[in-house]
Design a protein around this motif. Structure first.
Motif, PDB file in Angstrom:
ATOM      1  N   PHE A  17       4.049  -8.161   5.354  1.00 13.86           N
ATOM      2  CA  PHE A  17       3.638  -6.886   5.968  1.00 13.86           C
ATOM      3  C   PHE A  17       2.112  -6.736   6.028  1.00 13.86           C
ATOM      4  CE2 PHE A  17       7.727  -5.290   3.829  1.00 13.86           C
ATOM      5  CZ  PHE A  17       8.500  -5.752   4.886  1.00 13.86           C
ATOM      6  N   TYR A  18       1.426  -7.353   5.084  1.00 10.65           N
ATOM      7  CA  TYR A  18      -0.034  -7.238   5.046  1.00 10.65           C
ATOM      8  C   TYR A  18      -0.719  -8.422   5.725  1.00 10.65           C
ATOM      9  CZ  TYR A  18      -0.258  -3.127   1.980  1.00 10.65           C
ATOM     10  OH  TYR A  18      -0.183  -1.868   1.468  1.00 10.65           O
ATOM     11  N   LEU A  19       0.093  -9.260   6.379  1.00  8.53           N
ATOM     12  CA  LEU A  19      -0.491 -10.444   7.032  1.00  8.53           C
ATOM     13  C   LEU A  19      -1.579 -10.084   8.040  1.00  8.53           C
ATOM     14  CD1 LEU A  19      -0.428 -13.569   7.533  1.00  8.53           C
ATOM     15  CD2 LEU A  19       1.282 -13.108   9.301  1.00  8.53           C
ATOM     16  N   GLY A  80       3.027   8.092  -5.494  1.00 11.28           N
ATOM     17  CA  GLY A  80       3.710   8.022  -4.203  1.00 11.28           C
ATOM     18  C   GLY A  80       3.615   6.645  -3.577  1.00 11.28           C
ATOM     19  N   ARG A  81       3.384   5.588  -4.396  1.00 11.45           N
ATOM     20  CA  ARG A  81       3.240   4.235  -3.845  1.00 11.45           C
ATOM     21  C   ARG A  81       4.137   3.229  -4.573  1.00 11.45           C
ATOM     22  NH1 ARG A  81      -1.363   3.034  -1.013  1.00 11.45           N
ATOM     23  NH2 ARG A  81      -0.221   1.147  -0.501  1.00 11.45           N
ATOM     24  N   PRO A  82       5.456   3.403  -4.463  1.00 10.29           N
ATOM     25  CA  PRO A  82       6.317   2.427  -5.156  1.00 10.29           C
ATOM     26  C   PRO A  82       6.132   1.014  -4.618  1.00 10.29           C
ATOM     27  CG  PRO A  82       7.598   3.826  -3.684  1.00 10.29           C
ATOM     28  CD  PRO A  82       6.220   4.403  -3.724  1.00 10.29           C
ATOM     29  N   ALA A 107      -6.392  -6.791   1.227  1.00  9.20           N
ATOM     30  CA  ALA A 107      -6.029  -7.184   2.594  1.00  9.20           C
ATOM     31  C   ALA A 107      -6.209  -6.017   3.572  1.00  9.20           C
ATOM     32  CB  ALA A 107      -4.603  -7.682   2.641  1.00  9.20           C
ATOM     33  N   ASP A 108      -6.406  -4.800   3.053  1.00  8.01           N
ATOM     34  CA  ASP A 108      -6.617  -3.651   3.953  1.00  8.01           C
ATOM     35  C   ASP A 108      -8.107  -3.281   4.038  1.00  8.01           C
ATOM     36  OD1 ASP A 108      -6.754  -2.784   1.335  1.00  8.01           O
ATOM     37  OD2 ASP A 108      -5.741  -0.871   1.707  1.00  8.01           O
ATOM     38  N   THR A 109      -8.965  -4.291   3.794  1.00  3.57           N
ATOM     39  CA  THR A 109     -10.404  -4.050   3.985  1.00  3.57           C
ATOM     40  C   THR A 109     -10.873  -4.833   5.199  1.00  3.57           C
ATOM     41  OG1 THR A 109     -10.981  -5.904   2.536  1.00  3.57           O
ATOM     42  CG2 THR A 109     -10.817  -3.721   1.505  1.00  3.57           C
ATOM     43  N   PHE A 213      -9.137   0.705   3.982  1.00  4.57           N
ATOM     44  CA  PHE A 213      -8.161   1.711   4.455  1.00  4.57           C
ATOM     45  C   PHE A 213      -7.115   1.951   3.372  1.00  4.57           C
ATOM     46  CE2 PHE A 213      -9.865  -0.723   8.024  1.00  4.57           C
ATOM     47  CZ  PHE A 213     -10.551   0.277   8.669  1.00  4.57           C
ATOM     48  N   ILE A 214      -7.527   2.723   2.388  1.00  5.66           N
ATOM     49  CA  ILE A 214      -6.616   2.987   1.268  1.00  5.66           C
ATOM     50  C   ILE A 214      -5.485   3.915   1.710  1.00  5.66           C
ATOM     51  CG2 ILE A 214      -8.333   2.634  -0.553  1.00  5.66           C
ATOM     52  CD1 ILE A 214      -8.585   5.733  -0.683  1.00  5.66           C
ATOM     53  N   GLY A 215      -4.454   3.913   0.917  1.00  2.81           N
ATOM     54  CA  GLY A 215      -3.319   4.800   1.197  1.00  2.81           C
ATOM     55  C   GLY A 215      -2.194   4.075   1.889  1.00  2.81           C
ATOM     56  N   PRO A 216      -1.104   4.771   2.076  1.00  2.88           N
ATOM     57  CA  PRO A 216       0.093   4.104   2.632  1.00  2.88           C
ATOM     58  C   PRO A 216      -0.037   3.719   4.106  1.00  2.88           C
ATOM     59  CG  PRO A 216       0.520   6.442   2.234  1.00  2.88           C
ATOM     60  CD  PRO A 216      -0.827   6.167   1.678  1.00  2.88           C
ATOM     61  N   GLY A 217      -0.849   4.385   4.866  1.00  2.33           N
ATOM     62  CA  GLY A 217      -0.969   4.055   6.293  1.00  2.33           C
ATOM     63  C   GLY A 217      -2.129   3.128   6.547  1.00  2.33           C
ATOM     64  N   LYS A 218      -1.836   1.989   7.109  1.00  2.25           N
ATOM     65  CA  LYS A 218      -2.885   1.005   7.423  1.00  2.25           C
ATOM     66  C   LYS A 218      -3.077   0.955   8.932  1.00  2.25           C
ATOM     67  CE  LYS A 218      -2.649  -0.080   3.027  1.00  2.25           C
ATOM     68  NZ  LYS A 218      -3.531   0.629   2.088  1.00  2.25           N
ATOM     69  N   PRO A 219      -4.220   0.460   9.402  1.00  4.65           N
ATOM     70  CA  PRO A 219      -4.421   0.440  10.861  1.00  4.65           C
ATOM     71  C   PRO A 219      -3.276  -0.240  11.603  1.00  4.65           C
ATOM     72  CG  PRO A 219      -6.467  -0.110   9.751  1.00  4.65           C
ATOM     73  CD  PRO A 219      -5.410  -0.005   8.682  1.00  4.65           C
TER      74      PRO A 219
HETATM   75  O1  LIG Z   1       3.211  -4.687   0.102  1.00  2.00           O
HETATM   76  C1  LIG Z   1       2.094  -5.064  -0.286  1.00  2.00           C
HETATM   77  C2  LIG Z   1       1.277  -4.244  -1.072  1.00  2.00           C
HETATM   78  C3  LIG Z   1       0.031  -4.701  -1.453  1.00  2.00           C
HETATM   79  N1  LIG Z   1      -0.387  -5.900  -1.069  1.00  2.00           N
HETATM   80  C4  LIG Z   1      -1.712  -6.383  -1.518  1.00  2.00           C
HETATM   81  O2  LIG Z   1      -2.166  -5.529  -2.542  1.00  2.00           O
HETATM   82  C5  LIG Z   1      -3.335  -4.854  -2.134  1.00  2.00           C
HETATM   83  C6  LIG Z   1      -3.361  -3.432  -2.697  1.00  2.00           C
HETATM   84  O3  LIG Z   1      -2.502  -2.556  -1.996  1.00  2.00           O
HETATM   85  P1  LIG Z   1      -3.090  -1.454  -1.018  1.00  2.00           P
HETATM   86  O4  LIG Z   1      -2.001  -1.000  -0.157  1.00  2.00           O
HETATM   87  O5  LIG Z   1      -4.284  -1.969  -0.359  1.00  2.00           O
HETATM   88  O6  LIG Z   1      -3.497  -0.365  -2.041  1.00  2.00           O
HETATM   89  P2  LIG Z   1      -4.512   0.826  -1.710  1.00  2.00           P
HETATM   90  O7  LIG Z   1      -3.915   1.732  -0.724  1.00  2.00           O
HETATM   91  O8  LIG Z   1      -5.801   0.266  -1.362  1.00  2.00           O
HETATM   92  O9  LIG Z   1      -4.527   1.553  -3.167  1.00  2.00           O
HETATM   93  C7  LIG Z   1      -5.371   1.576  -4.270  1.00  2.00           C
HETATM   94  O10 LIG Z   1      -4.549   1.320  -5.394  1.00  2.00           O
HETATM   95  C8  LIG Z   1      -4.090   0.007  -5.531  1.00  2.00           C
HETATM   96  C9  LIG Z   1      -3.248  -0.063  -6.747  1.00  2.00           C
HETATM   97  O11 LIG Z   1      -3.998   0.235  -7.867  1.00  2.00           O
HETATM   98  C10 LIG Z   1      -5.228  -0.929  -5.606  1.00  2.00           C
HETATM   99  O12 LIG Z   1      -4.728  -2.247  -5.639  1.00  2.00           O
HETATM  100  C11 LIG Z   1      -6.125  -0.733  -4.432  1.00  2.00           C
HETATM  101  O13 LIG Z   1      -7.246  -1.577  -4.529  1.00  2.00           O
HETATM  102  C12 LIG Z   1      -6.578   0.684  -4.356  1.00  2.00           C
HETATM  103  O14 LIG Z   1      -7.446   0.903  -3.294  1.00  2.00           O
HETATM  104  C13 LIG Z   1      -3.287  -4.920  -0.634  1.00  2.00           C
HETATM  105  O15 LIG Z   1      -4.550  -4.757  -0.031  1.00  2.00           O
HETATM  106  C14 LIG Z   1      -2.742  -6.287  -0.407  1.00  2.00           C
HETATM  107  O16 LIG Z   1      -3.735  -7.249  -0.609  1.00  2.00           O
HETATM  108  C15 LIG Z   1       0.430  -6.711  -0.297  1.00  2.00           C
HETATM  109  O17 LIG Z   1       0.055  -7.812   0.076  1.00  2.00           O
HETATM  110  N2  LIG Z   1       1.650  -6.269   0.085  1.00  2.00           N
END
Ligand SMILES: O=c1ccn([C@@H]2O[C@H](COP(=O)(O)OP(=O)(O)O[C@H]3O[C@H](CO)[C@@H](O)[C@H](O)[C@H]3O)[C@@H](O)[C@H]2O)c(=O)[nH]1
Ligand SMILES: [Mn+2]
Length: 687
Positions: A17-19, A80-82, A107-109, A213-219
């Protein structure tokens, strides 16, 4: 030979999903001209080989790592991030001692510029403040020197689930506490769609190195249409799409058609197969993830507008193959379960019924042998007009209608409703006289005689023309002294008269009243009582049948035996027999006989046959009962002189109405009388 170890930018991929994020990040660094190598940590149990193949095109190092899961996920639910159950895997970065230094990026940077200078920092661990709680650092960008000692220490925490947020950020902040080197926020700018400090963004905009792009919604999960505005958040999302488009946007250029559809498959709105391709879930997916907030697989491929579908059809003229077309185990598995689009089409011709009814696309993959979802879409086609003649407006459009308003009639249009029932037309003129009418006449006479008002005080009040409501007297110092306990309905003659008229109208329709009623009115004392307004009005003494059923009480001698002082005693009531003369048994018999006579005469008239009601014996046990004060029994009671108390003849009830169900002065069904005009109708009449 520590200096021989390379520096790398590293990211983490826990699933497909984060590819798109990982790839866009890598491209952003490359495009920004970094001199460093790129690494990606992948959990091979959940990242597909196709994705790995895609990563290999870009990253210098693909590093398989074992998943580190937080089994104590309560804090993740709080956040809210299971879906972040496996981000503890980030600690495996410290294990990568083959590198001198790692600049880790989520991966969301996306790199706006390549922050290569971070590799030259003297500190072993650096990170930028977290926007949600700036005393701690955000783990989306970290500068770290791999170190096994540090790794084991972090692993020990991870295995115990030590993390205040249940994810890596809580764990790493607890481990590094205040020992970290705090980087500028510009290395990890986390724009928010909800809050942004606009002046600061504008002021520091040119120095931003990395957007996150923190949070559940990514670009890529929101699609390119989601953030088209001009807020800092929108602008940064725009930077992500810029890089995505540079490397992955399908174009009309046929040479570009070989672009791997896998990346687009995970980008909302980008993957447009002619026939839908079944989605496959990664082998590892916890329950939370499947039912959680984030479902890129269900969001990405199937929710497109027809416009984009058309666009895709242009791009993909023939049937598009599923993105998983290699011979990896996972795809084989998928092929066993799913019919290929071509096969599906072939089957479709055989049997057109859709079998999607019970399939929940958000929970499970499509059932085996399922038809394409959109096969039954309406296919109405509208073609453009081919008439080359230009449109010519008609010379003249019809005039709008005139006088389109309501004209209030000059003369009141209220008319008495036309009678519906025959008795409404043939109603005789009311002739009955009511006591209040007589009373008023008498009053008038009195006024004429004396020239002054001699009526009692309350009467005087009510005849005064300007005192319409006695309870609304002008306020005085002690208002309760003037407070009237009277009821306007009883005291204001206008109300009485109005109601009286209403009743008259109604009674006028009841013919049977007229003959008998007059006698009653004569007998009643005019003015003694204004009645008829209240349902609870009881008949007057004149209207009641006189039944002397109670004897006068017997006076007992006083205690001292002396004679009673007769002064002050009330005079004996007329027609009331003395108790000595009272024989209750004889009286009851007499009453029963009388009732029987009345009924006989009444029924006899109706049926022509007089019916005798037999004398009944008294109820058992009551035969010998007599009044304790009964003195002398007499077989017959001679009349005591008054007409009404005659023992031989008990008067019949004075009222002989329409039926026994009606009592005198009872109100009658109101529907029969023409009702007075309503308020609205009066308004019309008044104008
Ligand atoms: O299904 C997933 C979930 C996460 N990731 C990797 O894990 C990272 C962290 O998840 P992300 O969705 O980016 O978290 P954030 O929304 O950024 O949430 C915050 O909280 C996370 C948990 O503490 C931290 O890892 C983050 O750096 C922080 O910004 C991602 O960037 C990916 O590299 C995946 O590959 N697949
Ligand atoms: Mn992140």
């Amino acid at each position: 030979m520590a200096s021989q170890r390379p520096d790398v930018y590293a990211t983490l991929l826990l699933n497909d999903f984060y590819l798109p994020g990982a790839l866009v990040l890598a491209h952003s660094l490359r495009d920004a001209g970094t001199s460093k190598k790129l690494a990606v940590l992948v959990t091979t149990d959940s990242v597909s080989s196709d994705a790995i193949a895609e990563l290999r095109k870009l990253f210098d190092f693909i590093i398989p790592v074992e998943r580190v899961v937080n089994n104590n996920a309560a804090n993740l639910d709080l956040m809210g991030r299971p879906d972040l159950h496996s981000t503890f895997t980030k600690i495996t970065l410290w294990k990568q001692i083959q590198f001198r230094r790692i600049v880790y990026m989520d991966a969301d940077t996306v790199a706006i510029r390549a922050p290569d200078e971070l590799f030259d920092l003297p500190q072993a661990f650096s990170a930028a403040p977290d926007i949600g709680w700036p005393d701690i650092f955000n783990t989306g960008l970290m500068v770290l020197d791999p170190n096994m000692g540090e790794y084991y220490s972090l692993l020990a925490m991870a295995e115990r689930g030590i993390s205040f947020d249940g994810a890596d950020q809580g764990l790493l902040n607890m481990h590094f506490k205040n020992t970290y080197n705090r980087l500028s926020f510009t290395y990890n700018v986390t724009p928010s769609a909800h809050y942004q400090y606009l002046p600061a963004y504008r002021y520091f905009q040119s120095t931003i190195s990395v957007a996150h792009f923190i949070g559940p919604g990514k670009p890529w999960t929101q699609g390119r249409e989601a953030n088209k505005g001009s807020t800092p958040y929108d602008e940064m999302v725009g930077r992500w799409w810029e890089i995505y488009d540079r490397h992955y946007r399908p174009s009309a250029d046929p040479t570009y058609q070989s672009t791997e559809p896998l990346v687009q498959y995970y980008v909302k709105g980008e993957f447009q197969p002619v026939t839908p391709v079944p989605s496959t879930s990664p082998p590892f997916q916890s329950e939370e993830t499947q039912s959680g907030l984030f479902h890129p697989t269900t969001e990405a491929p199937f929710h497109e507008t027809t416009e984009i579908v058309k666009e895709a059809e242009e791009v993909y003229p023939g049937p598009v193959e599923a993105p998983f077309h290699d011979t990896t185990e996972r795809v084989k598995e998928a092929e066993e379960v799913y019919v290929s689009p071509v096969e599906a089409n072939a089957e479709k011709e055989k049997e057109p019924e859709p079998i999607y009814s019970s399939w929940d696309a958000s929970k499970t993959p499509p059932p085996p042998g399922s038809r394409p979802e959109a096969q039954n879409f309406p296919s109405t086609q509208y073609s453009m007009s081919s008439d080359p003649a230009p449109f010519k407006a008609p010379e003249r459009y019809p005039d709008p209608p005139k006088d389109m308003y309501y004209e209030v009639p000059k003369t009141p249009s209220y008319q008495k409703p036309t009678p519906i029932f025959p008795w409404e037309k043939d109603a005789p003129k009311p002739t009955r006289v009511f006591p209040e009418d007589l009373f008023e006449e008498e009053e008038d006479e009195r006024h004429d005689d004396s020239g002054t008002v001699s009526a009692p005080i309350d009467e005087e009040d009510t005849t005064s023309p300007d005192t319409t409501t006695p309870t609304m007297e002008p306020a005085s110092a002690e208002p309760w002294h003037n407070f009237s306990r009277g009821n306007a309905w009883d005291e204001i003659p206008e109300i009485g008269r109005y109601i009286g008229n209403l009743q008259k109208n109604r009674k006028a329709n009841i013919q049977v009243l007229q003959g008998h009623g007059a006698g009653i009115e004569q007998a009643s004392s005019p003015g003694a009582r204004i009645h008829g307004l209240k349902l609870t009005d009881f008949p007057t003494e004149f209207e009641r049948p006189s039944l002397p059923v109670t004897p006068a009480p017997i006076r007992r001698p006083r205690f001292w035996g002396e004679e009673r002082d007769e002064e002050g005693e009330l005079p004996a009531a007329e027609g009331v027999p003395s108790q000595e003369d009272w024989d209750p048994t004889a009286r009851l018999e007499q009453l029963a006989r009388h009732q029987s006579d009345v009924l006989t005469s009444k029924l006899g008239k109706d049926t022509g046959a007089a019916r005798q009601i037999p004398l009944r014996s008294l109820p058992f046990g009551s035969e010998g009962v007599i009044s304790p004060t009964y003195v002398a029994q007499q077989a017959t009671i001679s009349g005591s002189g008054t007409k009404s108390a005659s023992a031989e003849h008990i008067e019949e009830p004075s009222y002989k109405g329409a039926s026994a169900a009606w009592e005198k002065d009872e109100t009658f069904p109101t529907q029969e009388a023409p009702l007075p005009p309503s308020e609205e109708e009066k308004d019309v009449l008044d104008t």
